[in-house]
Scaffold this motif. Structure first.
Motif, PDB file in Angstrom:
ATOM      1  N   ASP A  68       0.821  -1.205   0.000  1.00 62.23           N
ATOM      2  CA  ASP A  68       0.000   0.000   0.000  1.00 62.23           C
ATOM      3  C   ASP A  68       0.860   1.261   0.000  1.00 62.23           C
ATOM      4  O   ASP A  68       0.494   2.275  -0.602  1.00 62.23           O
ATOM      5  CB  ASP A  68      -0.941   0.000   1.209  1.00 62.23           C
ATOM      6  CG  ASP A  68      -2.032  -1.061   1.086  1.00 62.23           C
ATOM      7  OD1 ASP A  68      -2.321  -1.469  -0.053  1.00 62.23           O
ATOM      8  OD2 ASP A  68      -2.574  -1.485   2.127  1.00 62.23           O
ATOM      9  N   ARG A 100      -8.365   3.144  -0.981  1.00 63.35           N
ATOM     10  CA  ARG A 100      -7.983   2.471   0.252  1.00 63.35           C
ATOM     11  C   ARG A 100      -8.771   3.033   1.432  1.00 63.35           C
ATOM     12  O   ARG A 100      -9.257   2.286   2.295  1.00 63.35           O
ATOM     13  CB  ARG A 100      -6.488   2.642   0.489  1.00 63.35           C
ATOM     14  CG  ARG A 100      -5.987   1.981   1.764  1.00 63.35           C
ATOM     15  CD  ARG A 100      -6.009   0.478   1.659  1.00 63.35           C
ATOM     16  NE  ARG A 100      -6.380  -0.121   2.923  1.00 63.35           N
ATOM     17  CZ  ARG A 100      -6.045  -1.350   3.286  1.00 63.35           C
ATOM     18  NH1 ARG A 100      -5.349  -2.113   2.474  1.00 63.35           N
ATOM     19  NH2 ARG A 100      -6.416  -1.841   4.432  1.00 63.35           N
ATOM     20  N   TYR A 117     -12.314   1.741   1.222  1.00 62.94           N
ATOM     21  CA  TYR A 117     -12.376   0.333   1.589  1.00 62.94           C
ATOM     22  C   TYR A 117     -12.293   0.157   3.103  1.00 62.94           C
ATOM     23  O   TYR A 117     -13.075  -0.606   3.694  1.00 62.94           O
ATOM     24  CB  TYR A 117     -11.246  -0.452   0.920  1.00 62.94           C
ATOM     25  CG  TYR A 117     -11.273  -1.921   1.293  1.00 62.94           C
ATOM     26  CD1 TYR A 117     -12.164  -2.793   0.680  1.00 62.94           C
ATOM     27  CD2 TYR A 117     -10.431  -2.419   2.277  1.00 62.94           C
ATOM     28  CE1 TYR A 117     -12.228  -4.132   1.049  1.00 62.94           C
ATOM     29  CE2 TYR A 117     -10.486  -3.757   2.652  1.00 62.94           C
ATOM     30  CZ  TYR A 117     -11.379  -4.607   2.030  1.00 62.94           C
ATOM     31  OH  TYR A 117     -11.446  -5.923   2.404  1.00 62.94           O
ATOM     32  N   ASP A 118     -11.367   0.874   3.744  1.00 65.96           N
ATOM     33  CA  ASP A 118     -11.220   0.752   5.198  1.00 65.96           C
ATOM     34  C   ASP A 118     -12.509   1.176   5.910  1.00 65.96           C
ATOM     35  O   ASP A 118     -12.906   0.562   6.906  1.00 65.96           O
ATOM     36  CB  ASP A 118     -10.051   1.605   5.681  1.00 65.96           C
ATOM     37  CG  ASP A 118      -8.702   1.021   5.289  1.00 65.96           C
ATOM     38  OD1 ASP A 118      -8.655  -0.178   4.959  1.00 65.96           O
ATOM     39  OD2 ASP A 118      -7.707   1.763   5.309  1.00 65.96           O
ATOM     40  N   VAL A 126      -8.663  -1.539  -4.753  1.00 67.86           N
ATOM     41  CA  VAL A 126      -7.429  -1.704  -3.980  1.00 67.86           C
ATOM     42  C   VAL A 126      -6.609  -2.868  -4.520  1.00 67.86           C
ATOM     43  O   VAL A 126      -5.393  -2.765  -4.725  1.00 67.86           O
ATOM     44  CB  VAL A 126      -7.750  -1.920  -2.485  1.00 67.86           C
ATOM     45  CG1 VAL A 126      -6.490  -2.303  -1.705  1.00 67.86           C
ATOM     46  CG2 VAL A 126      -8.376  -0.666  -1.891  1.00 67.86           C
ATOM     47  N   ARG A 141      -2.838  -2.937  -6.279  1.00 63.13           N
ATOM     48  CA  ARG A 141      -1.732  -3.738  -5.715  1.00 63.13           C
ATOM     49  C   ARG A 141      -1.149  -4.694  -6.754  1.00 63.13           C
ATOM     50  O   ARG A 141       0.074  -4.820  -6.891  1.00 63.13           O
ATOM     51  CB  ARG A 141      -2.234  -4.536  -4.514  1.00 63.13           C
ATOM     52  CG  ARG A 141      -2.472  -3.753  -3.242  1.00 63.13           C
ATOM     53  CD  ARG A 141      -2.950  -4.714  -2.181  1.00 63.13           C
ATOM     54  NE  ARG A 141      -3.238  -4.091  -0.903  1.00 63.13           N
ATOM     55  CZ  ARG A 141      -3.770  -4.753   0.135  1.00 63.13           C
ATOM     56  NH1 ARG A 141      -4.085  -6.033  -0.008  1.00 63.13           N
ATOM     57  NH2 ARG A 141      -3.997  -4.132   1.280  1.00 63.13           N
TER      58      ARG A 141
END
Length: 400
Positions: free
Chosen positions: A137, A151, A154-155, A200, A204
């Motif tokens: 990340d 990100r 998503y969190d 995400v 990655r």
């Protein structure tokens, strides 16, 4: 790219300091615990909005203060930007660019690009998957700062969905009406988790695809007699995701796979009260030859792999037209002579190189520039870090 000025207020052991730096190697020398690493950590936080040592912001704020401030002027191809970040011990952080407030701290990402080598890097090979996810990340947001938004989204969804799962089982058992409500709400969170999770994951995987040949080449250079190194992505959603090329064009495909897997494991998730699928469960696969590096690599091989990962990050940013600031946090003390020389040779050409060490003699002679001595002083019964010396150093064997 280089940092021209760094100012800290109430950041860990530094109550107030201002440093003027130049595009050259700068070596911070001082005993362990004197605050050398805190200087590098503050810059790495500006570059990634994360510490490489702790997972929360509270330890970054000097004891007794409500917030810490990190301000840095960064010069890149003749363009100069000053970024200031206020790190709160509790609550939200705030950021400014050239004195103007920005809506979200993540808008400062990309102003400073930096790669940090630290003793903690050994955990990339020997540690838990969370260490490797954090590594991915960090390099994702440096190579593509806009990815920080996915990100963060998503969190947020993961926290909400996880909270629902913790109470879902009991609610379902109480009544059919509550069961219907839980299932309906889970459907909403599943859709969002699949979408943001796919974004995400795609970012990655794209980075892993770019890093893979760079890691293999760097490892072969550091450990030419060892087994070949390889990396790959391992998704909790299964091999269909691992095989994806990554990037924007893969988001829809990954989203569909994640959505399907979420439906498959829903009963198990409700029973256990945890979210079992998503990028928060994924890992970066590290292999040496036909075996996983974790558990099979020697100490020297593990260090070589960790160095190769960081060297690959430097090459990745350089390939994107960015010369990152390279920071070496007391790593020479951890390496044997051969690895020290390899790392020194690779980093000597950096536009700006920032190094910390407890023993000046640990630094290879090829790295010359400025040496700042870091000490501590007592004031009002409290210790604080301070710069106590400033000198020029030359390559060993050269005249001053």
């Amino acid at each position: 790219m280089f940092v021209r000025e760094l100012a800290l207020t109430d950041y860990r052991s530094w109550d107030r300091t201002e440093l003027r730096l130049r595009p050259e190697p700068t070596i911070f020398v001082g005993r362990n615990g004197f605050g050398k690493t805190n200087l590098l950590e503050s810059l790495f936080y500006l570059a990634t909005l994360r510490s490489h040592r702790v997972s929360s912001d509270a330890p970054l704020v000097r004891s007794g203060a409500s917030a810490a401030t990190v301000r840095s002027t960064v010069e890149n191809d003749g363009r100069e930007l000053t970024v200031e970040l206020e790190i709160a011990a509790q609550g939200a952080n705030r950021a400014r660019v050239n004195t103007a407030p920005v809506r979200r701290p993540r808008e400062i990402l990309g102003i400073l690009r930096a790669v940090l080598f630290a003793p903690e890097d050994l955990a990339l090979v020997r540690g838990e998957p969370g260490e490797r996810r954090r590594f991915l990340d960090e390099i994702v947001v440096q190579s593509r700062p806009i990815a920080a938004g996915s990100r963060a989204d998503y969190d947020r969804v993961l926290r909400q969905r996880s909270a629902l799962l913790k109470t879902a089982g009991a609610a379902i058992r109480r009544s059919s009406a509550e069961a219907d409500s839980v299932m309906s709400t889970l459907d909403v969170w599943d859709d969002q988790l699949a979408q943001f999770g796919a974004e995400v994951t795609a970012d990655r995987i794209a980075v892993v695809r770019e890093l893979a040949p760079l890691v293999a080449g760097a490892y072969a250079s550091i450990a030419p007699h060892s087994r070949p190194a390889a990396i790959g992505y391992r998704s909790a959603a299964g091999p269909e995701v691992d095989a994806s090329p990554g990037g924007t064009e893969s988001v829809a495909e990954i989203r569909d796979v994640l959505a399907h897997r979420l439906r498959e494991v829903r009963a198990k998730e409700i029973d256990r009260g945890v979210c079992l699928v998503g990028p928060h469960r994924d890992d970066l696969r590290l292999d040496l030859g036909d075996e996983p590096a974790k558990g099979f690599a020697s100490h020297g091989e593990s260090w070589s792999f960790a160095l190769a990962l960081r060297l690959a990050c430097v090459d990745l940013l350089r390939a994107d037209g960015v010369e990152p600031v390279i920071m070496l946090d007391d790593v020479f003390a951890e390496l044997d002579a051969a690895r020290r020389e390899k790392l020194a040779a690779f980093t000597a050409s950096a536009e700006q190189l920032l190094i910390t060490t407890a023993v000046a003699e640990d630094i290879p002679g090829v790295l010359a520039g400025r040496r700042l001595a870091v000490g501590v002083e007592e004031a009002d019964g409290r210790r604080r870090s301070t710069i106590v010396g400033d000198e020029r150093v030359v390559r060993r064997g050269e005249e001053r």
